[in-house]
Motif scaffolding. Structure first.
Motif, mmCIF file in Angstrom:
data_model
loop_
_atom_site.group_PDB
_atom_site.id
_atom_site.type_symbol
_atom_site.label_atom_id
_atom_site.label_comp_id
_atom_site.label_asym_id
_atom_site.label_seq_id
_atom_site.Cartn_x
_atom_site.Cartn_y
_atom_site.Cartn_z
ATOM 1 N N ASN A 88 0.847 -1.202 -0.035
ATOM 2 C CA ASN A 88 -0.252 -0.061 -0.007
ATOM 3 C C ASN A 88 1.024 1.153 0.165
ATOM 4 O O ASN A 88 0.192 2.291 -0.546
ATOM 5 C CB ASN A 88 -1.022 0.045 1.149
ATOM 6 N N TRP A 103 -13.872 -4.213 6.389
ATOM 7 C CA TRP A 103 -14.018 -5.165 5.391
ATOM 8 C C TRP A 103 -14.896 -6.222 5.800
ATOM 9 O O TRP A 103 -15.557 -6.480 6.843
ATOM 10 C CB TRP A 103 -12.841 -5.695 4.981
ATOM 11 N N GLN A 148 -5.431 -8.692 8.029
ATOM 12 C CA GLN A 148 -6.138 -7.778 6.873
ATOM 13 C C GLN A 148 -5.523 -6.395 7.236
ATOM 14 O O GLN A 148 -5.050 -5.527 6.541
ATOM 15 C CB GLN A 148 -7.739 -7.711 6.935
ATOM 16 N N ASN A 201 -16.781 -5.425 1.656
ATOM 17 C CA ASN A 201 -15.703 -4.570 1.814
ATOM 18 C C ASN A 201 -16.627 -3.090 1.781
ATOM 19 O O ASN A 201 -17.222 -2.597 0.782
ATOM 20 C CB ASN A 201 -14.598 -4.493 0.975
ATOM 21 N N GLU A 253 -11.452 1.295 3.533
ATOM 22 C CA GLU A 253 -10.149 1.073 4.211
ATOM 23 C C GLU A 253 -9.825 2.518 4.254
ATOM 24 O O GLU A 253 -9.778 3.283 2.961
ATOM 25 C CB GLU A 253 -9.300 0.313 3.558
ATOM 26 N N GLN A 310 -12.631 1.700 -1.119
ATOM 27 C CA GLN A 310 -12.367 0.466 -0.357
ATOM 28 C C GLN A 310 -11.233 -0.008 -0.120
ATOM 29 O O GLN A 310 -10.888 -0.925 0.874
ATOM 30 C CB GLN A 310 -13.165 -0.492 -1.229
ATOM 31 N N ASN A 311 -10.121 0.677 -0.683
ATOM 32 C CA ASN A 311 -8.688 0.077 -0.392
ATOM 33 C C ASN A 311 -7.688 1.453 -0.385
ATOM 34 O O ASN A 311 -6.354 1.231 -0.490
ATOM 35 C CB ASN A 311 -8.287 -0.612 -1.692
#
Length: 338
Positions: free
Chosen positions: A122, A152, A178, A237, A240, A256-257
């Motif tokens: 990430n 999630w 996660q 999800n 995030e 979402q990410n």
């Protein structure tokens, strides 16, 4: 060419294989797994060698780098053995499940003069690179606090894919499996943590480890942090995110990410500046795939005789935060780190 081999042919191995094949200066030449059937798709698709014996794979003189993609509880023994065979190492997150095992890995790599990279991809996303640069430049001023959130869904079928999923000895729960990516970002951006207090629970999934966790942290710079992580979100999800709050700026990286700038207000930034930056990130929210960036960085680290961007010590910091949150939840007491 730097020649890679993958150990462990489960779900994440395919992502490693594609990342290696797409990386300049890298080639995938072998895979290893104790179950021969799991290796067949890789051997056939990439026309590479397969080993059911780790000893035989590590004895292959053509292999330069070992990518460890096994269940987390097996990382340490494989990494130490690979280091002793003079192979460089890329290890999936978490680096290990205990600090003792992590130190074994790091020490073995140092003693055998091999490179060690931990997969925390990430960090390579465009929005987070921009955020890191703003933090490094001191644009937020004195920091107040930060939020790290992972909301999630991992349903029961996910955990039933393999008997090791959700176990404390081989996998861990939402924090270890996660949210550790988000926690790596939190420490990368805010610096080392000195104290945590946490609660966790296993509410909806039939697993040994936790499926939801909530905690607070105090960083060594005096700022506070809030950690929320769950795999219980219905039906899929949700988000995030990571948010930073300072005397001269506020930002939320979400989606979402954690790959879009959802909110940004900063001293010296006009509304036009903010909208232009949001649009730039929206046009390319993922950038180069994080796994590919890590493989390419390993190639360069070997050639340039330098440390990888995400080191074993980086992996240890993220793991230490997870373990401290676990210890606090188990003892119902604050935990002082270091």
């Amino acid at each position: 060419m730097i020649r890679f081999a993958i150990v462990g042919c489960g779900h994440i191995a395919k992502k490693h294989a594609e990342a290696i094949m797409n990386s300049e200066g890298a080639s995938l030449i072998a895979v290893g797994d104790t179950i021969e059937e799991k290796m067949k798709p890789f051997i056939e698709e990439f026309n590479i060698k397969g080993y059911t014996s780790l000893d035989e794979l590590l004895a292959d003189p053509e292999v330069d780098v070992i990518n460890i993609c096994t269940p987390s509880g097996y990382h340490a023994n494989i990494a130490v053995q690979a280091a002793e065979a003079k192979k460089h190492i890329v290890v999936e997150k978490p680096i290990a499940l205990t600090i003792e095992d992590t130190d074994r890995i790091i020490n073995a790599c140092n003693e055998n003069d091999v490179k060690l990279a931990v997969v925390h991809p990430n960090r390579f996303r465009p929005a987070l690179i921009k955020l890191k640069n703003l933090m490094t430049e001191g644009r937020f001023g004195k920091l107040s606090h930060a939020n790290a959130t992972v909301r999630w869904n991992r349903n029961q079928a996910y955990y039933e894919q393999a008997p090791w999923r959700g176990t404390k000895s081989l996998d861990g729960g939402v924090l270890m499996n996660q949210a550790i990516h988000n926690l790596d970002l939190l420490v990368w951006l805010m610096g080392d943590v000195e104290e945590v207090f946490s609660m966790d629970a296993t509410r909806l999934r039939d697993i040994e480890a936790e499926d939801v966790s909530a905690g607070v942290v105090r960083f060594k710079n005096g700022a506070l942090g809030v950690v929320e992580a769950a795999v219980t979100i219905y039906p899929k999800n949700f988000e995030e995110s990571i948010s930073i709050f300072g005397e001269q700026g506020t930002i939320k990286i979400g989606g979402q990410n954690a790959n879009f700038i959802e909110h940004l207000v900063m001293e010296g930034f006009t509304e036009e500046d903010v909208e232009a930056l949001k649009a730039e990130i929206k046009d390319d929210p993922f950038g180069k795939p994080g796994h590919q960036a890590i493989m390419e960085d390993m190639v360069l680290a070997i050639k340039e005789e330098r440390e990888p961007v995400v080191t074993g010590e980086d992996g240890k910091r993220a793991l230490q935060l997870v373990i401290s949150l676990y210890e606090s939840a188990a003892s119902r007491q604050p935990i002082i780190i270091g």
